[in-house]
Design an enzyme around this catalytic site. Structure first.
Site: not given
Length: 293
Positions: A186-188, A215
């Site tokens: 996951f990331c932004t 996210i």
């Protein structure tokens, strides 16, 4: 939720797609953004597009209508949040080799995405403690260390990388740690974790997914369940809460470290000059300079 008090619409979007006419399209992108008073950054690359823009509702809608008229971007998925003021100071359209630099040119997401898990399904997995086949779920953060410090999922794996180009090596070195488990990167907003998941597939990870939309999409769909803290964003807002609202977290002008509301109480925090992260180094440097004089 947008309201008269939060008139600015902030959008984040990306798409991996063959985009060979970036140089020719750059002036058109700049013109349409300027005509609609937008600010932010658009990155054009042979592997696709990545953008962070903000403007009033009708200005953003006009830009998206223009962009989606190009068949390559008709299905572009956009994540939205809202703010009281314009979060960017200028409008940039950049040409780059990659829309997110990883330095692994063999990764071609448009030729086949990594499997993805949507927010609600991920929350269900985390609620029950395993995926639907009974494998433990491990969250792997693909962001830089200072972003992770603002907030991340509970019990996440964080390798404290300082730039995304470090991720391929570190994840290959720890491959044995994930045997028999399902990995969710996951990331932004989804772009880094999509590349990360594809790379992990390429080097032999058997059960790896990316968090669809990152996210920000998770916050939008399910809130902050299983997440601790806020999400760092690269504009004046610095961080968004699980309610997608601006927080009191700031970034130090001197060293770029993230400064929490609690750290802002410190006498070392002087807006525009220092914070608890860099003030000790500044004092040490001043003392060394005085001693040498």
């Amino acid at each position: 939720m947008q309201s008269p008090q939060t008139p600015y619409v902030n959008i984040a979007a990306y798409k991996f797609i063959s985009f060979d006419d970036t140089a020719e399209k750059r002036p058109a992108f700049l013109e349409i953004c300027q005509r609609n008073n937008l600010r932010g950054t658009v990155i054009l690359s042979p592997e696709g597009i990545n953008l962070f823009l903000a403007g009033l509702r009708h200005e953003i809608d006009a830009f998206l209508a223009w962009l989606r008229a190009d068949a390559r971007f008709t299905d572009l998925i956009v994540k939205e949040s809202y703010s009281e003021k314009q979060p960017f100071t200028r409008m940039l359209v950049k040409l780059k080799a990659e829309i997110i630099t990883m330095k692994h040119p063999l990764i071609k997401p448009e030729l086949g995405r990594a499997p993805f898990v949507e927010a609600r399904e991920l929350k269900r997995w985390l609620d029950q403690g395993h995926d639907d086949e009974g494998r433990p779920v491990v969250m792997v953060d693909t962001r830089n260390g200072f972003e992770v410090d603002v907030g991340t999922f509970d019990n996440t794996v964080d390798y404290r990388i300082s730039k995304f180009t470090e991720f391929p090596q570190v994840i290959e070195e720890h491959k044995a740690d994930f045997e028999g488990k399902t990995v969710v990167t996951f990331c932004t907003g989804g772009i880094r974790c999509e590349k990360a998941a594809i790379h992990m597939q390429n080097i032999g990870y058997d059960h790896v997914y990316q968090l669809e939309g990152g996210i920000l999409k998770y916050f939008e769909d399910v809130g902050g369940a299983h997440y601790n803290g806020d999400c760092f964003v690269f504009d004046y807002r610095t961080a968004l809460s699980p309610e997608l609202k601006e927080t009191q977290t700031v970034q130090c002008f001197a060293c770029r470290a993230v400064v929490t509301p609690r750290e802002q109480i410190s006498p070392d925090y002087v807006p525009g000059k220092s914070c608890p992260h860099c003030a000790p180094r500044q004092r040490a440097a001043q003392q060394a300079s005085s001693a040498a004089a």
